[in-house]
Design an enzyme around this catalytic site. Structure first.
Site, PDB file in Angstrom:
ATOM      1  CD  GLU A   1      -3.019  -1.022   0.296  1.00 50.89           C
ATOM      2  OE1 GLU A   1      -3.046  -0.029  -0.470  1.00 50.89           O
ATOM      3  OE2 GLU A   1      -3.860  -1.921   0.254  1.00 50.89           O
TER       4      GLU A   1
ATOM      5  CB  CYS B   1      -1.896   7.120   1.607  1.00 52.76           C
ATOM      6  SG  CYS B   1      -3.303   6.327   2.407  1.00 52.76           S
TER       7      CYS B   1
HETATM    8  P1  NAD Z   1       8.366   4.891   4.487  1.00 50.77           P
HETATM    9  O1  NAD Z   1       8.297   4.165   3.202  1.00 50.77           O
HETATM   10  O2  NAD Z   1       9.484   5.827   4.725  1.00 50.77           O
HETATM   11  O3  NAD Z   1       8.366   3.888   5.728  1.00 50.77           O
HETATM   12  C1  NAD Z   1       7.365   2.893   5.889  1.00 50.77           C
HETATM   13  C2  NAD Z   1       7.925   1.772   6.751  1.00 50.77           C
HETATM   14  O4  NAD Z   1       8.966   1.099   6.033  1.00 50.77           O
HETATM   15  C3  NAD Z   1       8.545   2.212   8.065  1.00 50.77           C
HETATM   16  O5  NAD Z   1       8.216   1.263   9.063  1.00 50.77           O
HETATM   17  C4  NAD Z   1      10.039   2.168   7.754  1.00 50.77           C
HETATM   18  O6  NAD Z   1      10.844   1.983   8.901  1.00 50.77           O
HETATM   19  C5  NAD Z   1      10.123   0.957   6.841  1.00 50.77           C
HETATM   20  N1  NAD Z   1      11.291   0.906   5.962  1.00 50.77           N
HETATM   21  C6  NAD Z   1      12.115   1.900   5.581  1.00 50.77           C
HETATM   22  N2  NAD Z   1      13.048   1.450   4.720  1.00 50.77           N
HETATM   23  C7  NAD Z   1      12.791   0.128   4.525  1.00 50.77           C
HETATM   24  C8  NAD Z   1      13.374  -0.885   3.727  1.00 50.77           C
HETATM   25  N3  NAD Z   1      14.415  -0.646   2.930  1.00 50.77           N
HETATM   26  N4  NAD Z   1      12.833  -2.121   3.763  1.00 50.77           N
HETATM   27  C9  NAD Z   1      11.745  -2.385   4.533  1.00 50.77           C
HETATM   28  N5  NAD Z   1      11.151  -1.462   5.313  1.00 50.77           N
HETATM   29  C10 NAD Z   1      11.667  -0.215   5.316  1.00 50.77           C
HETATM   30  O7  NAD Z   1       6.943   5.644   4.604  1.00 50.77           O
HETATM   31  P2  NAD Z   1       6.482   6.696   5.691  1.00 50.77           P
HETATM   32  O8  NAD Z   1       7.249   7.963   5.434  1.00 50.77           O
HETATM   33  O9  NAD Z   1       6.505   6.074   7.035  1.00 50.77           O
HETATM   34  O10 NAD Z   1       4.949   6.912   5.289  1.00 50.77           O
HETATM   35  C11 NAD Z   1       4.521   7.847   4.363  1.00 50.77           C
HETATM   36  C12 NAD Z   1       4.250   7.189   3.011  1.00 50.77           C
HETATM   37  O11 NAD Z   1       3.343   6.102   3.185  1.00 50.77           O
HETATM   38  C13 NAD Z   1       3.559   8.123   2.020  1.00 50.77           C
HETATM   39  O12 NAD Z   1       4.115   7.953   0.729  1.00 50.77           O
HETATM   40  C14 NAD Z   1       2.112   7.665   2.034  1.00 50.77           C
HETATM   41  O13 NAD Z   1       1.392   7.976   0.862  1.00 50.77           O
HETATM   42  C15 NAD Z   1       2.278   6.195   2.232  1.00 50.77           C
HETATM   43  N6  NAD Z   1       1.065   5.624   2.800  1.00 50.77           N
HETATM   44  C16 NAD Z   1       0.312   4.782   2.034  1.00 50.77           C
HETATM   45  C17 NAD Z   1      -0.869   4.255   2.527  1.00 50.77           C
HETATM   46  C18 NAD Z   1      -1.703   3.320   1.716  1.00 50.77           C
HETATM   47  O14 NAD Z   1      -2.523   2.618   2.286  1.00 50.77           O
HETATM   48  N7  NAD Z   1      -1.538   3.237   0.414  1.00 50.77           N
HETATM   49  C19 NAD Z   1      -1.280   4.570   3.826  1.00 50.77           C
HETATM   50  C20 NAD Z   1      -0.484   5.428   4.578  1.00 50.77           C
HETATM   51  C21 NAD Z   1       0.695   5.937   4.063  1.00 50.77           C
END
Ligand code: NAD
Length: 486
Positions: A252, A286
């Protein structure tokens, strides 16, 4: 200033990981900040690789027992988790505001939403289907659990988006390891600890750490599936890393949701709805409306009504009763959002509201900002700022606005607003997005499929489609002919 939620209302204790049914702390810890003040409110463990291995080992041992329970027993446990959370809702609301920054109304929405999701997903199941049952042959289609699921969660809705993975994973018969965002680990760690007595050891664990932990999880040979919510860039890393062990993935990811406003709206009525479509959760959503296309005939009136409404909205510490929008959640995101303000100023785009960030004030606050008709190829329109700065754009031709709305790598959500329902639906059906809301926004349900088109994701959450993503498909055929083998 309204009433303030004091520290005494929070879950005042050490925050620990839960592994194999036990609380686990580590020598190395990381700070968690209150984004409204910039102050440290807690420290959390930083897992070493061995901690993850221990959680995966325990989840494997637990899988044998958990996956063999009748689905009704697993459903009852997940529903009981909802009851348990509801009993502690006030503490979680305060904790969520403290670590995430969101004001009370939004924190209530998230915590009670988590309760509702646990209870409703607990009503779902994927019964076997008998495809054929004749005198000589029986064919059954069924779902079997996958094994150990890694749930990786972002910082904007830390508990709700963890629950969206925990609930279907457990109902399906999988065991689950939750990894919260390092920016908002407290509600997730507290929740997993709170419900431990409801499950056998190892069925539900929580590990906290830095970004290495996510990488270890996506590459771990003992994890069968990654359920991930986060940015599109990180999602691509997850997919690449998961390929090594051919893990199942649900991704997502980000969005750049268009909102299309038709010429027949009442500007005063539509403005508050567009405002909240865009700025709810301080636009760290999001599914926030991130580009608003307003018909030329009502453009000025809708813009002015939006600005007038925005001026009434109170931005501040989420713990204050009158606050409607909180801060940006973390320092890196604050720096990222600032880039869009700088880019708009450097290019002389017109600010209809806001535009100047006070970087000396405590906490990571930015003013609600509305940008008047920037170019279609500006960074603000093309990218995902994930903060309270919104571009308004003009349109006149229906086909052209549909083309512009779809001209993006993303396809998470979209909205259309207008009195002519036939026109609203006609436009809505042409939009390339997983969820299209017509004259409403942000209506979710555990029984409504949620997922992204294009680079907004792979797979889906919620509904029986979401539940099925926590399972394998299996076909069983039986040749019943008495002389088949003997
Ligand atoms: P992010 O991608 O920076 O982090 C998400 C998670 O991934 C965190 O727990 C982080 O620690 C982990 N992570 C970071 N690097 C990783 C790697 N290499 N491998 C595995 N895990 C890793 O996102 P964020 O800044 O926490 O959230 C904001 C983003 O999330 C925005 O782009 C938003 O649109 C999206 N979002 C999407 C939805 C949806 O349902 N589509 C919902 C909420 C947020």
């Amino acid at each position: 200033m309204g009433t303030q939620v004091g520290a005494e209302d929070l879950l005042l204790r050490e925050f620990a990981m839960t592994i194999d049914g036990r609380t686990v702390t580590t020598e190395s810890t990381a700070p968690v900040y209150n984004p409204a003040t910039g102050g440290v409110i807690a420290r959390v463990p930083v897992a070493a690789r061995e901690d993850l291995d221990a959680a995966v080992g325990a989840a494997h041992r637990a899988f044998g027992v958990w996956s063999r329970l009748a689905v009704e027993e697993r459903q009852a446990v997940v529903s009981a988790m909802g009851d348990r959370l509801e009993e502690h809702a006030e503490s979680f609301i305060a904790l969520l505001t403290a670590e995430q920054g969101k004001p009370r109304a939004m924190a209530e929405w998230e915590i009670y939403g988590s309760v509702a999701w646990l209870r409703e997903i607990a009503k779902q199941a994927l019964p076997e289907e008998v495809l054929e049952d004749g005198p000589d042959r029986r064919v059954i289609s069924r779902h079997t659990p996958l094994g150990v699921v890694g749930a990786i969660v972002p910082w904007n809705f830390p508990l709700l988006l963890a629950v969206w993975k925990i609930a279907p994973g457990l109902v399906a018969g999988d065991t689950v390891i939750v990894k919260p965002s390092p920016f908002t680990p407290l509600c997730d760690l507290a929740f997993v600890e709170l419900v431990q007595d409801l499950v056998p050891a190892g069925v539900l664990s929580a590990v906290s750490g830095d970004d290495d932990l996510g990488k270890w999880m996506t590459a771990h040979p003992g994890i069968a599936k990654i359920a991930f919510t986060g940015s599109t860039d990180t999602g691509k890393h997850v997919m690449a890393s998961a390929a090594g062990t051919l893990k199942r993935i649900t991704l997502e990811l980000g969005g750049n949701d268009p909102a299309i406003v038709l010429s027949d709206v009442d500007p005063g009525k539509v403005a508050p709805q567009i405002f909240w479509a865009a700025f709810q959760n301080n636009a760290q959503f999001c599914n926030a409306a991130k580009r608003v296309y307003i018909h030329d005939e009502v453009y000025d009136a809708v813009r002015d009504a939006l600005v007038a409404y925005a001026r009434t909205v109170v931005v501040g510490n989420g713990a204050h009763a009158d606050t409607q929008l909180g801060p940006i959640q973390n320092a890196p995101q604050f720096a990222k959002v600032q880039e869009y303000f700088d880019d708009c100023a450097a290019n002389d785009y017109t600010f209809a509201l806001g535009g100047a960030i006070d970087t000396d004030a405590p906490g990571w606050f930015v003013p609600v900002t509305i940008v008047d008709n920037p170019p279609e190829d500006s960074r603000l329109v093309v990218e995902e700022p994930f903060g309270p700065i919104l571009p308004l754009l003009r349109w006149t031709d229906e086909d052209d606005v549909v083309r512009r709305a779809n001209d993006t790598q993303w396809g998470l959500g979209a909205t259309v607003w207008g009195a002519d329902l036939a026109a609203v639906e006609r436009i809505g059906r042409q939009l390339e997005a997983g969820t299209v809301w017509l004259n409403e926004v942000h209506e979710y349900s555990p029984h409504q499929v949620f997922g992204g088109h294009k680079q907004s994701g792979i797979g889906a959450e919620n509904s029986l489609h979401g539940l099925a993503e926590y399972t394998n498909h299996q076909t069983i055929t039986l040749n019943k002919a008495p002389d088949a083998v003997a």
